[in-house]
Design an enzyme around this catalytic site. Structure first.
Site, PDB file in Angstrom:
ATOM      1  CG  HIS A 120      -5.987  -2.214   8.709  1.00 29.78           C
ATOM      2  ND1 HIS A 120      -6.199  -1.095   9.489  1.00 29.78           N
ATOM      3  CD2 HIS A 120      -4.648  -2.276   8.525  1.00 29.78           C
ATOM      4  CE1 HIS A 120      -5.041  -0.524   9.750  1.00 29.78           C
ATOM      5  NE2 HIS A 120      -4.078  -1.226   9.182  1.00 29.78           N
ATOM      6  CG  ASP A 136      -0.293  -0.432   2.506  1.00 26.24           C
ATOM      7  OD1 ASP A 136       0.956  -0.445   2.566  1.00 26.24           O
ATOM      8  OD2 ASP A 136      -1.000  -0.752   3.468  1.00 26.24           O
ATOM      9  CG  ASN A 158      -9.256  -1.658  11.808  1.00 31.03           C
ATOM     10  OD1 ASN A 158      -8.283  -2.246  11.323  1.00 31.03           O
ATOM     11  ND2 ASN A 158      -9.761  -0.563  11.262  1.00 31.03           N
ATOM     12  CD  GLU A 191      -9.128   0.814   7.531  1.00 33.07           C
ATOM     13  OE1 GLU A 191      -9.168  -0.040   8.437  1.00 33.07           O
ATOM     14  OE2 GLU A 191      -8.468   1.867   7.631  1.00 33.07           O
TER      15      GLU A 191
HETATM   16  C1  GLP Z   1      -0.586   0.242   8.596  1.00 31.93           C
HETATM   17  C2  GLP Z   1      -0.238  -0.565   7.340  1.00 31.93           C
HETATM   18  C3  GLP Z   1      -0.471  -2.055   7.548  1.00 31.93           C
HETATM   19  C4  GLP Z   1       0.138  -2.488   8.877  1.00 31.93           C
HETATM   20  C5  GLP Z   1      -0.521  -1.750  10.004  1.00 31.93           C
HETATM   21  C6  GLP Z   1      -0.007  -2.165  11.385  1.00 31.93           C
HETATM   22  O1  GLP Z   1      -1.921   0.615   8.646  1.00 31.93           O
HETATM   23  N1  GLP Z   1      -0.979  -0.147   6.196  1.00 31.93           N
HETATM   24  O2  GLP Z   1       0.093  -2.768   6.460  1.00 31.93           O
HETATM   25  O3  GLP Z   1      -0.024  -3.877   9.038  1.00 31.93           O
HETATM   26  O4  GLP Z   1      -0.255  -0.371   9.826  1.00 31.93           O
HETATM   27  O5  GLP Z   1       1.164  -1.515  11.675  1.00 31.93           O
HETATM   28  P1  GLP Z   1       2.124  -1.827  12.900  1.00 31.93           P
HETATM   29  O6  GLP Z   1       2.948  -2.995  12.470  1.00 31.93           O
HETATM   30  O7  GLP Z   1       2.922  -0.586  13.068  1.00 31.93           O
HETATM   31  O8  GLP Z   1       1.254  -2.128  14.057  1.00 31.93           O
END
Ligand code: GLP
Length: 257
Positions: A140, A69, A138, A145
């Site tokens: 995702h 992304d 959540n 989402e």
């Molecule tokens: C972002 C990214 C996700 C990732 C999520 C969790 O929203 N788009 O790909 O998995 O954060 O991030 P973290 O690993 O910092 O908890």
């Protein structure tokens, strides 16, 4: 269908195991396509790969990468863009040919077209061999989402307040967090030959408990892993602290490392 859950003691072990899974794929296959993730969780895995490159000189000449992304409206020089993150944590330290590195372009004039051509590029590579995933609070994955159809492909998403809030820690204020992003779809992720989802720390405990007990549902995008023939979850004890292992479905096979 079995979902493998590797229960580790700490974040370091997650990073080491995930790094080794990626390295053994690179060593065993002539041409490898990786799906990569951002967020704080994969940083240790990327460090592991960078260390390995320094020590063992592992070559990435035959590796192609597709990131999950990117924020809409941030260019690759913006320190909070995912392109910048990946350059900084991984790409600048490895020898992946530049033309084999793919990240959605959040600055594209025609975002719909950008999504289509991203899907096409993945298809032309023959799909993703290994998709690395983190998980949002959540549920995702990428920026898919809750409520995103399992059949979705690369698309533009409006980020939820929950996600913007969680990601605002990297920006100077929540107002600076973009409202839109491009993400590969749930179906695109699902078509990967192998999926590795990593989760660390107490803040992920509620969602990990839900994920491990829920039936696959679009309300919890990560639950698609339960339908996948070759998916692994690697998580540490903090992230799994709410899980009642005795009550887990028998389709989940737990391994302790
Ligand atoms: C972002 C990214 C996700 C990732 C999520 C969790 O929203 N788009 O790909 O998995 O954060 O991030 P973290 O690993 O910092 O908890």
């Amino acid at each position: 269908m079995h979902l493998k859950l590797i229960h580790t003691n700490d974040y370091e072990t997650i990073s080491q195991l995930t790094g080794e899974i990626i390295l053994s794929l690179i060593r065993s296959k002539e041409k490898v396509t990786l799906g990569l993730a951002t967020g704080s969780t994969p940083i240790g895995t990327y460090q592991y790969l960078v260390e390995d490159r320094k020590k063992n000189g592992t070559s990435y000449q035959n590796v192609t990468t597709f990131n999950l992304d990117e924020y809409v409206g941030l260019d690759g020089n913006h320190p909070q863009s995912y392109r910048y993150f990946m350059d900084h944590h991984l790409f600048h330290h490895l020898d992946i040919p530049t033309e084999k590195i793919f990240i959605p372009n959040g600055m594209a004039d025609d975002l719909e077209e950008e999504c289509k051509s991203y899907e096409k590029a993945i298809r032309e590579q023959g799909g993703i061999d290994l998709q690395l995933l983190g998980i949002g609070h959540n549920g995702h994955i990428g920026f898919n989402e809750p409520g995103t159809p399992f059949s979705s492909r690369t698309h533009v998403v409006k980020l939820t307040e929950n996600t913007r809030q969680a990601n605002s820690r990297f920006f100077s204020s929540i107002d600076e967090v973009p409202s839109y992003a491009i993400t590969v779809g749930v179906q695109t992720i699902f078509e990967s030959k192998q999926i590795v989802l990593i989760a660390s720390g107490e803040s992920k405990a509620p969602i990990m408990e839900k994920l491990l007990t829920a039936k696959p549902t679009e309300e919890l995008p990560a639950s698609i892993l339960k339908n996948h023939p070759n998916a692994i979850i690697i998580a540490d004890k903090e992230a799994l602290k709410n899980v009642n292992f005795k009550q887990l479905d028998e389709s989940i096979v737990v391994e302790y490392k």
